[in-house]
Enzyme design. Structure first.
Site, mmCIF file in Angstrom:
data_model
loop_
_atom_site.group_PDB
_atom_site.id
_atom_site.type_symbol
_atom_site.label_atom_id
_atom_site.label_comp_id
_atom_site.label_asym_id
_atom_site.label_seq_id
_atom_site.Cartn_x
_atom_site.Cartn_y
_atom_site.Cartn_z
ATOM 1 N N GLU B 80 -29.128 28.799 20.287
ATOM 2 C CA GLU B 80 -30.418 29.185 20.853
ATOM 3 C C GLU B 80 -30.700 28.294 22.055
ATOM 4 O O GLU B 80 -31.815 28.197 22.534
ATOM 5 C CB GLU B 80 -31.539 29.101 19.811
ATOM 6 C CG GLU B 80 -31.756 27.744 19.192
ATOM 7 C CD GLU B 80 -32.890 27.743 18.172
ATOM 8 O OE1 GLU B 80 -34.025 28.037 18.551
ATOM 9 O OE2 GLU B 80 -32.606 27.446 16.997
ATOM 10 N N CYS B 112 -32.024 29.563 14.270
ATOM 11 C CA CYS B 112 -31.066 28.761 13.501
ATOM 12 C C CYS B 112 -30.113 29.605 12.660
ATOM 13 O O CYS B 112 -29.225 29.072 12.006
ATOM 14 C CB CYS B 112 -31.795 27.766 12.596
ATOM 15 S SG CYS B 112 -32.738 26.556 13.513
ATOM 16 N N HIS B 239 -30.837 25.379 4.312
ATOM 17 C CA HIS B 239 -31.056 25.131 5.741
ATOM 18 C C HIS B 239 -32.051 23.979 5.916
ATOM 19 O O HIS B 239 -33.070 23.920 5.226
ATOM 20 C CB HIS B 239 -31.602 26.397 6.417
ATOM 21 C CG HIS B 239 -31.995 26.173 7.840
ATOM 22 N ND1 HIS B 239 -31.065 25.861 8.803
ATOM 23 C CD2 HIS B 239 -33.199 26.157 8.458
ATOM 24 C CE1 HIS B 239 -31.688 25.683 9.957
ATOM 25 N NE2 HIS B 239 -32.975 25.856 9.779
#
Lengths: 81, 409
Positions: B80, B112, B239
């Site tokens: 990103e 992400c 995550h």
């Protein structure tokens, strides 16, 4: 289910997750942040309360809620459905 | 079904770091609270002559032999933090690594989730058989933007991961039929311009938990609704926008399986999740590389890791998507990870002071959308000479009329 009961559930979960607080200390017109809750504490209070009330609300709709009373109002919308 | 997964893996955690305690002190915050709230000890930092292209190439370069390079016919780079809105950085990295021309390449974007999106595309390509025995190189590379004196400043960082994906996995074999997905349309954190990384942290954390619940429920469904959460996974890798988030994630899934006290969640967290945080505590935000940084940390931390141990993974991309999937540790995993000397890599980074960090961030900011600049290689007491020169790292040499030139040091 009354709003008073919903507030009681939220208050109980706040004292479960934050230190040195009693149920009577909590003013529904205040935010959980006023009692030292960080973002992760608030997530847990919301998760536990939804589980107890047997409701499921997209949490992303809850982020802008200003205080405990407004959170209870939002819960009431789903409790009644 | 073929065994498909990661044959080789490597991380690149930049060459500099900033101590979170020193940053907290400089900003007048309680250092203990900052470290405890986020579980980040130090964050990674790039010198101005590195970007997402160099980080990705520096992750992939050291792990690839000439034989590996000739076996690759797909290159996907998740980011990103691309340096161009049209030209994908997979082309820059393809050129830098000198891969063969007969390679399909592209960039994936989904905050992400970009890294797992890239990995999953590679896995499916191999599963389809259309790879004809060839391998995929998957890279995910990201770095935060300038956030001086903001509350988000304590959850910044950056890291790249490179994965050689094949039908000869030696790190982890994915259970391709077991995967749960969950999507919603939300503005939580996003990058609306080349300078901005904005959003609402609370909406993002709430959305993360919604996505975790939703994708895990879908995963359980794909598994025939027959999972005992407490025994199905040996480890779980969540995550990590910041490492402390993984505790809340684990608490959520524990309580879905069976409501329990915080102490019991903590015990399970220490055993099954904490070992995945070794490197994210040295990086800060891990962006698209999160699941791979956690996997390397797990393999490095747990000496008793066994072949066949099942690891659950949760990936989250703002915007938003959550996916829950799983894999089985390969017999060669620990030999593979030890050969990387990741601890040595992280230990070789230079600490920067808060003043140096602010200087670097301001220089980097001045480069954004700037058609002409040449990074100063003498800054930080000639860190380039001490760490980079003749060591084979890719660096950004100059930008002229927007054309970027990279070279190996």
């Amino acid at each position: 289910m009354t709003k008073e009961r919903v507030i009681e559930v939220i208050k109980n979960n706040i004292i479960e997750n934050l230190d040195d607080l009693e149920v009577d200390d909590i003013d529904p017109q205040k935010s959980m942040k006023d009692y030292g809750a960080n973002s992760l504490d608030m997530i847990e209070v919301v998760s536990c309360s939804m589980r107890e009330l047997k409701i499921k609300i997209p949490r992303s709709e809850l982020a802008d809620i200003a205080n405990i009373d407004h959170l209870a109002d939002k819960f009431m919308d789903y409790v009644d459905k | 079904m073929k065994r498909i997964g990661i044959e080789k893996i490597n991380l690149y955690g930049t060459s500099l770091f900033l101590d979170q305690v020193k940053l907290a002190e400089a900003r007048g915050k309680d250092p203990d609270k900052v470290v405890t709230d986020f579980l980040i000890d130090v964050r990674s930092l790039n010198p101005p002559y590195e970007d997402t292209v160099t980080m990705g190439a520096n992750a992939a370069g050291p792990m690839l032999t000439e034989e590996d390079k000739s076996s690759i016919s797909m290159l996907i780079v998740g980011t990103e933090g691309s340096v161009d809105f049209g030209k994908p950085i997979s082309t820059n990295i393809h050129g830098a690594l000198k891969l063969t021309p007969n390679v399909r390449n592209f960039e994936t974007k989904h905050a992400c989730y970009c890294g797992v999106a890239a990995l999953d595309t590679a896995l499916n390509w191999i599963a389809s058989g259309l790879n004809r025995g060839k391998k995929a190189l998957v890279i995910t590379t990201d770095f935060s933007r300038m956030h001086l004196n903001t509350k988000e400043e304590f959850v910044m960082g950056g890291v790249a991961a490179a994965l050689l994906v094949s039908e000869n996995p030696k790190v982890i074999e994915y259970e391709l039929v077991k995967k749960g997905s969950w999507t919603t349309n939300v503005y939580d954190t996003f990058r609306p311009s080349a300078r901005h990384e904005v959003g609402n942290n609370e909406i993002s954390l709430f959305s993360y938990i919604d996505a975790l619940e939703g994708s895990y429920a879908d995963y359980v469904k794909q598994c025939g609704n027959s999972i005992d959460f407490d025994t199905h996974f040996s480890y779980i890798n969540y995550h990590t926008p910041f490492p402390a988030m993984s505790f809340q994630a684990h608490r959520t899934l524990c309580n879905i399986a069976r409501p329990r006290k915080k102490a019991e969640v903590k015990e399970s967290f220490q055993k099954k999740v904490f070992p995945t945080l070794l490197y994210s505590r040295k990086v800060g935000s891990t962006y698209g590389a999160s699941n791979f940084v956690g996997l390397c940390a797990l393999m490095e931390s747990i000496n008793t890791l066994k072949a066949g141990d099942r690891v659950g993974f949760f990936t989250y991309g703002s915007g938003a998507i959550g996916e829950f999937y799983s894999g089985l540790i390969c017999p060669e995993a620990q030999v593979t990870i030890k050969s990387l000397n990741l601890d040595g890599h992280f230990d070789s980074r230079r600490e920067v002071s808060v003043e140096e960090y602010e200087m670097i961030e301001k220089i980097r900011e001045s480069y954004i959308e700037n058609p002409n600049f040449a990074p100063d290689f003498s800054i930080l007491d000639n860190w380039y000479d001490a760490h980079y020169r003749d060591r084979g790292y890719l660096v950004l040499k100059e930008v002229k009329d927007f054309y970027r030139t990279y070279e190996w040091s």
